[in-house]
Design a protein around this motif. Sequence first.
Motif, short mmCIF file in Angstrom:
data_model
loop_
_atom_site.label_atom_id
_atom_site.label_comp_id
_atom_site.label_asym_id
_atom_site.label_seq_id
_atom_site.Cartn_x
_atom_site.Cartn_y
_atom_site.Cartn_z
N ALA A 12 0.81 -1.20 0.08
CA ALA A 12 -0.22 0.03 0.15
C ALA A 12 0.69 1.44 -0.03
N ALA A 15 0.95 3.61 -3.16
CA ALA A 15 -0.21 4.40 -3.32
C ALA A 15 -0.27 5.68 -2.36
N VAL A 86 -6.31 0.64 0.13
CA VAL A 86 -5.42 -0.31 -0.60
C VAL A 86 -4.86 -1.58 0.38
N LEU A 107 -8.20 0.21 -4.35
CA LEU A 107 -7.38 -0.13 -5.45
C LEU A 107 -7.37 -1.79 -5.11
N THR A 136 -9.80 0.32 -10.11
CA THR A 136 -10.32 1.18 -8.84
C THR A 136 -11.81 1.30 -8.65
N SER A 170 1.79 -2.62 -7.56
CA SER A 170 1.57 -1.50 -6.59
C SER A 170 1.95 -0.32 -6.95
N HIS A 171 3.05 -0.23 -7.85
CA HIS A 171 3.52 1.10 -8.59
C HIS A 171 2.61 1.73 -9.49
N ALA A 174 -0.62 2.66 -7.90
CA ALA A 174 -0.62 3.76 -6.95
C ALA A 174 -1.11 5.08 -8.21
N ARG A 175 -0.32 5.15 -9.49
CA ARG A 175 -0.58 6.02 -10.28
C ARG A 175 -2.21 5.84 -10.83
N LEU A 177 -4.85 4.97 -8.90
CA LEU A 177 -5.53 5.46 -7.74
C LEU A 177 -5.58 7.10 -7.75
N ALA A 178 -4.23 7.58 -8.00
CA ALA A 178 -4.01 9.13 -8.00
C ALA A 178 -4.95 9.58 -9.04
#
Length: 309
Positions: A12, A15, A86, A107, A136, A170-171, A174-175, A177-178
């Motif tokens: 997590a 994110a 997450v 996510l 998401t 996870s990387h 993260a993008r 989710l943002a």
Amino acid sequence: MRLVFAGTPEAALPALDALLASDRHEVVAVVTRPDAVAGRGRKLLASPVAERAAEAGIEVLKPARPRDEDFLTRLREIAPDCCPVVAYGALLPKVALDVPAHGWVNLHFSLLPAWRGAAPVQHAVMAGDEVTGASTFLIEQGLDSGPVYGVITEEIRPTDTSGDLLTRLSHSGARLLAATLDGIGSGELVARPQPAEGVTLAPKITVEDAAVDWTAPALRVDRVIRGCTPAPGAWTLTGGERLKLGPVTLAPDRTDLAPGELSVAKNTVHVGTGSHAVLLGDVQPQGKKAMPAAAWARGTRLPAGSRLG
């Protein structure tokens, strides 16, 4: 938007870091699982998310249950616009879901509706999927069944462990989710219902699930081991004790070994399966560190005809 981030494990963190760096949102608190006993010293440790939040000077909430009244009261006081999630690790009651105006946005590391549940990455690897991804979605009362905001895809490589794949997801997730929160905040993004077809479930992988069945075909053995690496860790029995197994290599030229039968050479250890053999990589005997299979075999002095399982 004012955000309360919910998450627990290391997966997590990308994110959380992405949202902390955002100039369009403010992470005002995190929700994470209570401290847990871990490590050889059996010490009480905070979750990776709790540690990162503390470093950033953010309030950390650790409810034993998300329905606890003290937690709900504090959440209402904070009054977040949205709660990104997450891998938090606990079911959220409706009374908590109703607090933020834009709900709780999860996510999830699969292409929903495939692999709903606690272990989507592990199940995707074990099933031999060639492509997976992240989604998401707006959390509702059902299991990962809420409407989807966005998805990204990720190829599953032939040698991927679930750990390898989760790190990449996870990387990239993260993008995603943002970007999802950006779209929600601007009012430009609308969630769409998941299709009714294609639902598969991904329950938690137990230690018992991670036991290797040497009568299965070699490809299945390979996928189970990679799917259970690093957690909970694939294993087999030898001399009545568990032997943890790292990823193996397929050896289609070796068809002379019965399921579980070992063939030990100077630098290699082959094991028979229901089809052809596999070449063992690292192994870890109980109470010892991981080591190359050949070193383990030499130290154990296995008698001729030894078998695993």
